[in-house]
Design a protein around this motif. Sequence first.
Motif, short mmCIF file in Angstrom:
data_model
loop_
_atom_site.label_atom_id
_atom_site.label_comp_id
_atom_site.label_asym_id
_atom_site.label_seq_id
_atom_site.Cartn_x
_atom_site.Cartn_y
_atom_site.Cartn_z
N CYS A 91 0.81 -1.23 0.00
CA CYS A 91 0.00 0.00 0.00
C CYS A 91 0.84 1.28 0.00
O CYS A 91 0.31 2.35 -0.28
CB CYS A 91 -0.93 0.01 1.22
N GLY A 92 2.12 1.18 0.37
CA GLY A 92 2.97 2.37 0.44
C GLY A 92 2.93 2.99 1.83
O GLY A 92 1.97 2.79 2.58
N TRP A 93 3.97 3.74 2.20
CA TRP A 93 4.09 4.26 3.56
C TRP A 93 3.02 5.30 3.88
O TRP A 93 2.60 5.46 5.02
CB TRP A 93 5.49 4.84 3.79
N GLN A 94 2.54 6.00 2.84
CA GLN A 94 1.61 7.11 3.10
C GLN A 94 0.31 6.66 3.77
O GLN A 94 -0.28 7.41 4.55
CB GLN A 94 1.27 7.84 1.80
N VAL A 95 -0.16 5.46 3.43
CA VAL A 95 -1.47 5.03 3.95
C VAL A 95 -1.34 4.03 5.10
O VAL A 95 -2.34 3.49 5.57
CB VAL A 95 -2.36 4.42 2.83
N LEU A 96 -0.11 3.81 5.57
CA LEU A 96 0.07 2.86 6.68
C LEU A 96 -0.74 3.21 7.92
O LEU A 96 -1.34 2.33 8.54
CB LEU A 96 1.55 2.74 7.04
N PRO A 97 -0.78 4.52 8.33
CA PRO A 97 -1.61 4.85 9.50
C PRO A 97 -3.07 4.45 9.29
O PRO A 97 -3.72 3.96 10.21
CB PRO A 97 -1.47 6.38 9.62
N LEU A 98 -3.56 4.62 8.05
CA LEU A 98 -4.95 4.25 7.75
C LEU A 98 -5.14 2.73 7.87
O LEU A 98 -6.14 2.26 8.44
CB LEU A 98 -5.32 4.73 6.34
N VAL A 99 -4.17 1.96 7.35
CA VAL A 99 -4.25 0.50 7.44
C VAL A 99 -4.26 0.05 8.90
O VAL A 99 -5.10 -0.74 9.33
CB VAL A 99 -3.06 -0.16 6.70
N LEU A 100 -3.34 0.63 9.68
CA LEU A 100 -3.21 0.23 11.09
C LEU A 100 -4.45 0.62 11.90
O LEU A 100 -4.97 -0.18 12.69
CB LEU A 100 -1.95 0.89 11.68
N LEU A 101 -4.92 1.85 11.66
CA LEU A 101 -6.10 2.33 12.40
C LEU A 101 -7.34 1.52 12.02
O LEU A 101 -8.10 1.09 12.90
CB LEU A 101 -6.32 3.82 12.08
N SER A 102 -7.53 1.26 10.72
CA SER A 102 -8.69 0.47 10.28
C SER A 102 -8.61 -0.94 10.86
O SER A 102 -9.61 -1.50 11.32
CB SER A 102 -8.75 0.36 8.76
#
Length: 265
Positions: free
Chosen positions: A209-220
């Motif tokens: 997914c790339g580093w930019q959306v990692l917070p979104l992946v982790l939070l979801s």
Amino acid sequence: MNGVMPPGVENPLVFSAISAGIGAIVGSFLGVVCERVPGMVLGSAGRENLWLPGSHCPQCGHTLAWWENIPLLSWCLLGGRCRQCRNAIPLRLLMVELLSALFFAASSGFFPTVSGWLPLWILWCGLLPLAMIDSRHMLLPDCLTQPLLWAGLLTHAVFHTLPVTDALFGAAAGYAALWLIYQLFRLSTGREGLGYGDIKLLAALGAWCGWQVLPLVLLSGAILGIIGYFVLYKPDNASRQIPFGPFLSCAGIGVFILQSAHIAI
Ligand SMILES: [Zn+2]
């Protein structure tokens, strides 16, 4: 690489139907992965591997004839039971085939370019066994998380779906983020709140997914995990552990689908 459809398959409905068939066949193999890899990793499978022995009933050992091994169809023909001992064939095997057929058909329907559907199929083949194995065995084997990470990097290099540097930083950041959370939790509570498999899975999702959306992946993943903790697992005591892998996998493929939609647009 970015042709609209594979040569000779111009009709989207035909292509989706073919994709469903491929999905069912792939799902049948993913079912074998889900059933056999835990035993192979934990050393309890003896000499069993993904290829040998051939498909058989886990209860009575009956070797399946070819017509008892057709994805989706055989389960219906046999009424969901082994022909010899009449014990139930696990419903999860049917679900893996069915979900894979639906996912392959839907992804090729919504993202008809090769660079749209093929990465989704590859990601599915990595995440589905990981989610299923973790939910049943609390285990995320290296032999699945590591190839998934490399598959992500290679996919972006071949299809240009993301800049490879974003994927590389994503893998490193995914590993570092959960490793840090793991260490902080261990220092503050003296317990392990995560497994190392979760750390490697987030690294693989970072590569996809790339580093930019990692917070979104982790939070979801965390939100899905909290919902799952109360809804699916109905914990009878607060100390019960639940696997994080299935929720992280759902979050990862969800975010990647959104990214694919953005790329497709
Ligand atoms: Zn049997």
